[in-house]
Design a protein around this motif. Structure first.
Motif, PDB file in Angstrom:
ATOM      1  N   SER A 170       8.820 -22.221 -38.882  1.00  0.00           N
ATOM      2  CA  SER A 170       8.739 -20.788 -38.571  1.00  0.00           C
ATOM      3  C   SER A 170       9.982 -20.031 -39.014  1.00  0.00           C
ATOM      4  O   SER A 170       9.947 -18.800 -39.147  1.00  0.00           O
ATOM      5  N   LEU A 171      11.085 -20.733 -39.239  1.00  0.00           N
ATOM      6  CA  LEU A 171      12.324 -20.072 -39.639  1.00  0.00           C
ATOM      7  C   LEU A 171      12.674 -20.330 -41.107  1.00  0.00           C
ATOM      8  O   LEU A 171      13.796 -20.040 -41.539  1.00  0.00           O
ATOM      9  N   GLN A 172      11.728 -20.849 -41.874  1.00  0.00           N
ATOM     10  CA  GLN A 172      11.997 -21.074 -43.290  1.00  0.00           C
ATOM     11  C   GLN A 172      11.881 -19.765 -44.073  1.00  0.00           C
ATOM     12  O   GLN A 172      11.055 -18.905 -43.759  1.00  0.00           O
ATOM     13  N   SER A 173      12.713 -19.646 -45.083  1.00  0.00           N
ATOM     14  CA  SER A 173      12.868 -18.363 -45.767  1.00  0.00           C
ATOM     15  C   SER A 173      11.676 -17.969 -46.642  1.00  0.00           C
ATOM     16  O   SER A 173      11.605 -16.831 -47.098  1.00  0.00           O
ATOM     17  N   HIS A 174      10.734 -18.888 -46.885  1.00  0.00           N
ATOM     18  CA  HIS A 174       9.571 -18.552 -47.705  1.00  0.00           C
ATOM     19  C   HIS A 174       8.254 -18.770 -46.960  1.00  0.00           C
ATOM     20  O   HIS A 174       7.202 -18.894 -47.588  1.00  0.00           O
ATOM     21  N   ARG A 175       8.307 -18.812 -45.645  1.00  0.00           N
ATOM     22  CA  ARG A 175       7.093 -19.163 -44.915  1.00  0.00           C
ATOM     23  C   ARG A 175       6.007 -18.093 -45.017  1.00  0.00           C
ATOM     24  O   ARG A 175       4.838 -18.374 -44.793  1.00  0.00           O
ATOM     25  N   MET A 176       6.384 -16.849 -45.360  1.00  0.00           N
ATOM     26  CA  MET A 176       5.362 -15.811 -45.513  1.00  0.00           C
ATOM     27  C   MET A 176       4.515 -16.042 -46.763  1.00  0.00           C
ATOM     28  O   MET A 176       3.389 -15.556 -46.852  1.00  0.00           O
ATOM     29  N   ASP A 177       5.083 -16.774 -47.737  1.00  0.00           N
ATOM     30  CA  ASP A 177       4.371 -17.037 -48.991  1.00  0.00           C
ATOM     31  C   ASP A 177       3.960 -18.490 -49.155  1.00  0.00           C
ATOM     32  O   ASP A 177       3.132 -18.807 -50.019  1.00  0.00           O
ATOM     33  N   LYS A 178       4.550 -19.394 -48.363  1.00  0.00           N
ATOM     34  CA  LYS A 178       4.282 -20.823 -48.486  1.00  0.00           C
ATOM     35  C   LYS A 178       3.679 -21.341 -47.178  1.00  0.00           C
ATOM     36  O   LYS A 178       4.228 -21.100 -46.097  1.00  0.00           O
ATOM     37  N   THR A 179       2.577 -22.065 -47.287  1.00  0.00           N
ATOM     38  CA  THR A 179       1.940 -22.610 -46.097  1.00  0.00           C
ATOM     39  C   THR A 179       2.761 -23.771 -45.541  1.00  0.00           C
ATOM     40  O   THR A 179       3.652 -24.313 -46.215  1.00  0.00           O
TER      41      THR A 179
END
Length: 549
Positions: A170-179
């Protein structure tokens, strides 16, 4: 026939009496297994560097009733474990050479199973940043050479996420684009890269991990891995197994710190070997290669590290008799190693030292420890989140900016707040019905305990009213929470907008919900949040923002 049947029955009973473990295919035994110590002797960050070990006393440490230590290879005298992975600044072998040569010069009679510490919980590289990972791998290769030449048999990988959250999707910098699944595959790739570097000088190293795949189940078995604070660690371990086919991987299972019964250690073994396998890309390989270990922490129940109540041993996490049995059970059910954390080795009553020495002797499996007041109840304590590095907005909301979202509004810190001790808020519709006299002011961005100056487990409500600008009209709106400890249900203008009901380990997970059409531009809007916390501290402890794209 009767005689043969009796012989078979006698053999079966004998195997049962000795604790034969059919799953492991061998008799349980404490013989030949090793005890490692971490902290308690002094040193930076809990474990000594070679210069500190020399100052503490090599012979003095070697005389302890254990088989090895965790130590720190320092960088010109500085604290190094977090710097191996905490940044991408280069570390040269020359900067650690003096420590390596000093450690190699020590002549240990007993401490033959020593591990160099490296903190995987400090990984601070974007999993998708190839250049950063090349730099990190170069430093890990230096660690491999240094540990090998210093005489270590392996590495202690402290995977506790003290500052950064490398395993928290949930705190990864690309989670909005990467599942989550895409991240798992990438983390596995990096795990392989990490292991290849770590084993570059020590291909058959023993890799000890404070937290491994089992932590996902123990910390939040009711929380899906995508919302679990350690949800990506299983992929990292899979990758390490890919990259290090000859290494031995040991789950240190820190969660057993205060276990006292055979049944507790036995269940933990099942969690490590069997239940955790389902989280692996290759369950059969995981079960075959993962080794079981346990951590044990002796301390004053009212104190912190390296403190004991010498007047009343029942006020410690173990009495000498309890410690003797706990260490025996841990050794008996381990696959070779256990570790003792922060024992006050040079100021420890002799009864405890004798308990450690006698732990390998046979013990009954039905030992009953003392029941201490309050045991078995959820922990509750007062702790402030202010100043924590993982609360910084640029870290918490990095995924939004990387995905092209623009921050529209950072909701102010002061909200209205009401405890719901009887859990009547839903029935009485506190999300819509508001009487100012029943509510108090509180700040988000910190847990509620330090502000209430008391502990509280249960339900509580937050409320914030604000004017939504007219120019938000026609924009897609996202209401984003940095973290709510533990679970949250959200209403906007009296209507349910979403929730974060993912179980007990959702406490440090960012989440968001579509607020388009729910937040109304050009008028006052009300956000109400019902929070449930079952242990520790609770509340909206990170920022809340509105984003658009």
């Amino acid at each position: 026939m009767l005689r043969e049947a009796l012989i078979v029955l006698t053999i079966c009973l004998a195997l049962t009496a000795t604790g034969f473990d059919a799953q492991a295919g061998r008799a349980e035994t404490a013989d030949g297994k090793k005890i490692i110590i971490w902290a308690g002797t002094g040193g930076s960050g809990g474990q000594p560097s070679p210069p500190e070990l020399k100052q503490i006393g090599v012979e003095r440490t070697d005389a302890l009733p254990v088989d090895g230590i965790i130590y720190n290879i320092s960088n010109n005298g500085g604290y190094l474990p977090d710097r191996w992975l905490g940044d991408t600044e280069p570390i040269t072998y020359d900067s650690v050479k003096s420590d390596v040569e000093l450690m190699r010069s020590f002549r240990f009679a007993n401490l033959r199973h020593n591990f160099a510490r490296v903190d995987t919980g400090f990984i601070n590289c974007d999993w998708y940043d190839d250049a950063a990972w090349e730099k990190l791998a170069a430093k890990v290769k230096v660690a491999s050479r240094a540990a090998t030449e210093a005489g270590a048999i392996g590495f202690m990988l402290d995977s506790e996420q003290y500052v950064h959250q490398p395993f928290n999707y949930s705190l990864q910098s690309h989670r909005m684009d990467k599942t989550f699944d895409e991240y798992r595959s990438q983390v596995r790739k990096r795990g392989r890269q990490f292991a290849e570097a770590l084993m570059s000088e020590m291909p058959r190293a023993k890799v000890y991990m404070t937290f491994s795949t089992s932590a996902v189940l123990v910390f939040g078995g009711d929380t899906p891995p995508s919302a679990n604070t350690m949800g990506l660690i299983s992929a990292f371990l899979d990758g390490m197994m890919d990259g290090a086919p000859n290494a031995e991987f040991i789950d240190g299972f820190e969660m057993s710190y205060h276990y006292r019964t055979y049944a507790q250690f036995k269940e933990a073994r099942d969690i490590i070997k069997n239940r955790s396998a389902k989280l692996s890309f290759d369950p059969a390989r995981y079960t075959k290669r993962i080794k079981v270990s346990y951590g044990i922490w002796l301390r004053d129940t009212d104190g912190r590290e390296v403190t004991l109540n010498k007047a009343d041993y029942t006020k410690n996490t173990f009495t000498p008799e309890e410690l003797k049995h706990a260490i025996h059970y841990a050794l008996r059910l381990s696959d070779g190693y256990i570790w003792l954390y922060a024992f006050p080795w040079f100021d420890m009553p002799k009864e405890y030292t004798e308990a450690i020495k006698q732990a390998r002797l046979p013990r009954p499996l039905d030992f009953k420890p003392i029941v201490r007041p309050g045991e078995g109840k959820p922990a509750a304590y007062i702790l402030s989140a202010k100043g924590r590095a993982d609360c910084a907005d640029d870290v918490v909301f990095a995924a939004f900016k990387n995905a092209g979202y623009k921050e529209l509004y950072d909701l102010p810190k002061v909200w209205r707040f009401r405890l719901d001790r009887e859990d009547v808020g839903l029935k009485e519709k506190w999300h819509s019905n508001y009487n100012a006299a029943d509510w108090m002011s509180i700040e988000i961005g910190d847990w509620w305990e330090p502000q209430l100056q008391s502990t509280y487990l249960g339900n509580a409500w937050y409320r914030f009213e604000f004017d939504v600008p007219s120019d938000w009209q026609g924009k897609k709106l996202l209401l984003a929470f940095g973290a709510v400890d533990e679970q949250a249900w959200v209403w906007i203008n009296g209507k349910k907008a979403g929730d974060h009901a993912v179980g007990s380990d959702g406490w440090n997970s960012a989440f968001e919900m579509d607020a388009t059409g729910k937040l109304v531009p050009g008028r006052k809007n009300v956000i109400a949040v019902r929070v449930h916390n079952s242990s520790g501290v609770g509340g909206i402890w990170k920022s809340v923002k509105v984003f658009t794209r």
